[in-house]
Each structure stands twice: as C-alpha cells, then as structure tokens.
Design an enzyme around this catalytic site. Structure first.
Site, PDB file in Angstrom:
ATOM      1  N   ARG A  16      59.768  85.170  38.699  1.00  0.00           N
ATOM      2  CA  ARG A  16      58.637  85.419  38.114  1.00  0.00           C
ATOM      3  C   ARG A  16      58.745  85.434  36.659  1.00  0.00           C
ATOM      4  O   ARG A  16      57.814  85.548  35.704  1.00  0.00           O
ATOM      5  CB  ARG A  16      57.920  86.801  38.536  1.00  0.00           C
ATOM      6  CG  ARG A  16      57.372  86.687  39.924  1.00  0.00           C
ATOM      7  CD  ARG A  16      56.785  88.027  40.377  1.00  0.00           C
ATOM      8  NE  ARG A  16      57.990  89.022  40.901  1.00  0.00           N
ATOM      9  CZ  ARG A  16      57.672  90.072  41.407  1.00  0.00           C
ATOM     10  NH1 ARG A  16      56.477  90.808  41.168  1.00  0.00           N
ATOM     11  NH2 ARG A  16      58.677  90.829  41.740  1.00  0.00           N
ATOM     12  N   ASP A 103      67.467  95.733  36.463  1.00  0.00           N
ATOM     13  CA  ASP A 103      66.302  95.415  35.764  1.00  0.00           C
ATOM     14  C   ASP A 103      65.472  96.720  35.374  1.00  0.00           C
ATOM     15  O   ASP A 103      64.402  96.770  35.231  1.00  0.00           O
ATOM     16  CB  ASP A 103      65.259  94.434  36.533  1.00  0.00           C
ATOM     17  CG  ASP A 103      64.933  94.995  38.018  1.00  0.00           C
ATOM     18  OD1 ASP A 103      65.186  96.016  38.303  1.00  0.00           O
ATOM     19  OD2 ASP A 103      64.204  94.104  38.372  1.00  0.00           O
ATOM     20  N   LYS A 351      76.828  84.087  -0.202  1.00  0.00           N
ATOM     21  CA  LYS A 351      77.325  83.676   1.261  1.00  0.00           C
ATOM     22  C   LYS A 351      78.976  83.899   0.979  1.00  0.00           C
ATOM     23  O   LYS A 351      79.388  83.185   0.038  1.00  0.00           O
ATOM     24  CB  LYS A 351      77.032  82.102   1.578  1.00  0.00           C
ATOM     25  CG  LYS A 351      77.416  81.946   2.853  1.00  0.00           C
ATOM     26  CD  LYS A 351      78.832  81.381   3.080  1.00  0.00           C
ATOM     27  CE  LYS A 351      78.857  79.979   2.348  1.00  0.00           C
ATOM     28  NZ  LYS A 351      80.477  79.510   2.666  1.00  0.00           N
TER      29      LYS A 351
END
Length: 457
Positions: A16, A103, A351
């Site tokens: 689902r 779940d 960076k």
C-alpha cells in the site's frame, strides 16, 4: 531480573506504500521507521532482540547492523507465522517476549517498559497494549470482563453492535510468557479469508486454556499508529515533528513557529537557541547556547558554537565556531571548519576549507580546498581555483593577509602572512609574507576609439 526478549516484525513488503522502498525503511523525520522502533528498544535491558525480515532483508540488516539478530521469514504467511520463525532460538527459554511491529515508529521506550511492568505485575500470560480512540472503525476491539481483564479481542468485521461501541482497540503490540507463546503458536490456524496465521489468535488460545490475559492502556493513541500507506506516513511525520519540537521548547529552545520547523530526532540543541520559521535541522547536528538559526536555513550534521548567527543559508557536515556570522544565502559544504568570530557573507560558498578566527569572506566568493589563517580579509568575488579538471589542489592564505576583490588564486598556491593581493589579480605563484602581488594586464586607453568605431555602423 527475568529474561526479556523482543521480536520486531519487519518482513512485509508494504504494497500500500506503492514504493520501491521496503515499508519499514520509509523514513519518519529522517530515520527509517524500524530504526525508530529499535532506538526505543535499546533502553529496555533486553536479553535478545530478533528482527523478522523478508522483503528487503539485506537492506534492513544494513540499516540495523549489530542492534539486532535477524531471522528470515521466506514466505509471508501472517504475523503468527512471522513470530514462529524465532522458535528455534528461544522457544524453550523462560521469560517475557515483546512482539512489536517495525512500522510503529511513534512508540516510546516509556510505554514499552510500562507494558513489560504491567505484564509482570498482573501475572498475566499475555498482555495487550491498547489505547482509546474516538473513531475505532477498522480496529480490533478489546472486550474486558467485570474484573477489567481482557475477555476477548474482536475484529471489527466480527463485532456485534454493542461491541462496536467499544473504543478501546488492540494496537498490535504484545507481551507474552515466552514458553506459552511458542506453544500456542503451534495451535494457530490459517482458516480465514486471507489464509494466514494471525498473532491475535494466540490471545484466544490462551484464554480458552484459562490463562490470564491483561491489557495495558497507553494514554497517547498517537504512539500506536501503524504506518501502512503514505497518508499514515505523513501523519506519523507530523506527530513526531511536533513531539520533537515540544521537547526542545520545554528544554529552553525558542522555536518561533513550530508548525514550520523540522528538527530530526538526533539533533541536540542547548537552551536559549532561537530557531526561526522554515528551518530544517538534520542529522547529528549540535547547536550551542545563544545561537540563532535564521528563517529558511538548512543545517545537516553540523557542530555550531555559541552566539552564532546563520541567516537563510545551508550548512552540511561542518564545524562552525562561536560568534560566527553566516549569510544570508551562504553555502557551507562538507568538511569545512570555521573558527570563532568569522564572517561568511552573502552568496559565499565554502567547501573543504579551514577558516581561522576573525577572518572574513564577506560576499560573492568561492573558497574550496583552502586553509585560511587568522584575521584574513577575502575580497568580493575571490575564487580559489582548486580544480584542473582531474585533481583538486590546496590554497593557503596565512594570517593577516588581504585578498583584493575579484582575485583568482590558482592552486596549489600560498599567500604569505601579511601579504596583499591586488584587486583583479590572477595569482599562480606563491606570494611572500608582507609582499604586494599584482597580476593583471596593463590598462590601455585608446582615445576616441568609440567615435571611429561608430563611423562604420
């Protein structure tokens, strides 16, 4: 203390969800659902934790790693069949076994520990975690006897009109006497519409054997939500977001608009931090007191010091010091370390760079693969040219150097202590300490050139 076991049901595909991602690996606030369940099991002093895996077994194992043992359910024939896969490992052991679904990401350690305690104190052979909800449609009803014990669990489709009025529901989380659990599992039938073996049937089997069945009711029905589709996933995400934000606010963090602030569960925030609306704070981020995370900023896996201000910027996998001012619209990329009292201005990208105390990169610059010392000024539009198409190279700017606007520093290169690089220079050789370096073409003015040019138009 008696043995305590946990069996986590994580074998289902979750059709689902309509996803290539296996159900229990769908994230809620940045962490897979089954990881949330495992996190809440850790404080419970369990003897063994076993996770029943099926679909996506290798991915689940990779996620949970050494937090659990893993047992493969090759065919998914129902929840009772899933639990039965643990029989070869613990069926003859004495103790209490918790069965929880992978779940159910909102369950808390406090509730699970209370379920264990209630089971032991009531001397029950099975204890069901229940809750009360306003609309119990579709849920199994918990029917109690006059003494408050569980008489039966009735599925919605099988309930009478009176039973349908009951709003106490079975959440699908249980504690069992371990030996009786596995003995009862052998008696579970698959004589039902789905042809599957259902774990709630164990309750009825124990009841028929005159064993005591208890129920522990949690006061928070939100905890018990099982996620079976994207709608429930979204609901769980919202509930957990609110839970996390509430915890931080109670601990002294000012979250200006909790409805529009996303903070993942591992984030640590000191009191007197201000989080403005629209912020996303993720991963193993830690934010020290007095810092302000400005509206619509994103911070991921960063250590941020005290009294720092980050305005509408993105920072990832970096360390940021105290009294730092960043943004607006700055991008702090991975492996950056920024010292104290540093300024990183608007439209600056940093960076894999170290920027030491009191240095400034105020606007429109790229600083990549660089080591910048103390009290350095980097002018507008400066670029550390770190990449030749194949390799990255380091730029070093030592203490008290001044880099003029629109300078290109072609790495590998070192700008010495106290040196000055003139605006518009392209530097491809080292600059000695205290030197002025100018590397730009000579300006040539051609008088009346435009007038002569216009004659040919």
């Amino acid at each position: 203390m008696e043995n305590r076991y946990a069996i986590v049901l994580a074998a289902g595909q979750g059709t689902r969800m309509k996803s290539k991602i296996y159900k229990v690996l769908h994230p809620v606030m940045g962490r897979p659902m089954v990881q949330h369940v495992m996190d809440q099991l850790q404080p419970l002093n369990l003897t063994r934790v076993m996770t029943i895996v099926g679909y996506g077994a290798e991915h689940v194992k990779e996620q949970l790693d050494d937090l659990s043992e893993f047992i493969l359910q090759e065919e998914q024939l129902g929840t009772a069949h899933a639990v039965e896969q643990a029989a070869p490992f613990i069926e003859n052991e004495q103790g209490v076994t918790l069965v929880v679904c992978g779940d159910t990401p909102l369950l808390t350690a406090e509730t699970l520990n209370a379920l264990f305690d209630h089971h032991v104190q009531s001397e029950a052979k099975a204890t069901v975690l229940t809750t009360t909800i306003t609309d119990p449609s579709g849920y199994g009803r918990v029917i109690r006897d006059s003494d408050g014990n569980v008489a039966k669990i009735v599925e919605h489709k099988d309930a009478t009109e009176d039973q349908l009025l009951v709003n106490e529901i079975n959440t699908g989380t249980y504690c069992f006497d371990n030996e009786l659990l596995f003995d009862s599992l052998k008696k579970v039938s698959n004589d039902n519409a789905q042809g599957e073996y259902y774990l709630p049937d164990v309750i009825e089997i124990l009841k028929q054997a005159d064993e005591k069945i208890a129920a522990h009711k949690t006061k928070d029905p939100d905890e018990t939500i099982g996620v079976n589709d994207r709608v429930a996933l979204s609901k769980a995400e919202k509930i957990m977001k609110n839970r996390i934000n509430m915890k931080h606010m109670k601990n002294g963090v000012s979250i200006v608009d909790p409805d529009y602030t996303y903070i993942e569960p591992q984030v640590v925030i000191d009191p007197d931090v201000v989080i403005e609306p629209g912020c996303v704070i993720k991963g193993e981020t830690s934010i020290r007191t007095g810092t302000v995370i400005g509206a619509h900023s994103e911070v991921n896996n960063c250590l941020i010091g005290e009294n720092t201000i980050i305005k509408q910027s993105v920072a990832t996998d970096s360390e940021i010091g105290n009294h730092v001012n960043i943004g607006p619209f700055a991008h702090i990329r991975p492996q950056t370390a920024i010292g104290d009292e540093v300024k990183i201005g608007n439209f600056v990208e940093v960076k894999k760079a170290q920027i030491d105390d009191k240095s400034k990169v105020s606007h429109l610059s790229y600083i990549g693969d660089a080591e910048i010392g103390k009290d350095v000024n980097v002018g507008c539009g400066t670029i550390t040219v770190n990449y030749d198409g194949k390799n990255k190279y380091l730029t070093k700017i030592e203490d008290n150097a001044f880099i003029g606007c629109n300078a290109n520093l072609i790495a590998p290169v070192t700008i010495g202590e106290g040196a000055l690089v003139a605006a518009g220079s392209t530097i491809n050789k080292d600059v000695p300490a205290d030197a002025l370096s100018i590397a730009r073409s000579k300006q040539v003015n051609k008088e009346a050139y435009v007038k002569r040019l216009n004659k040919f138009k």
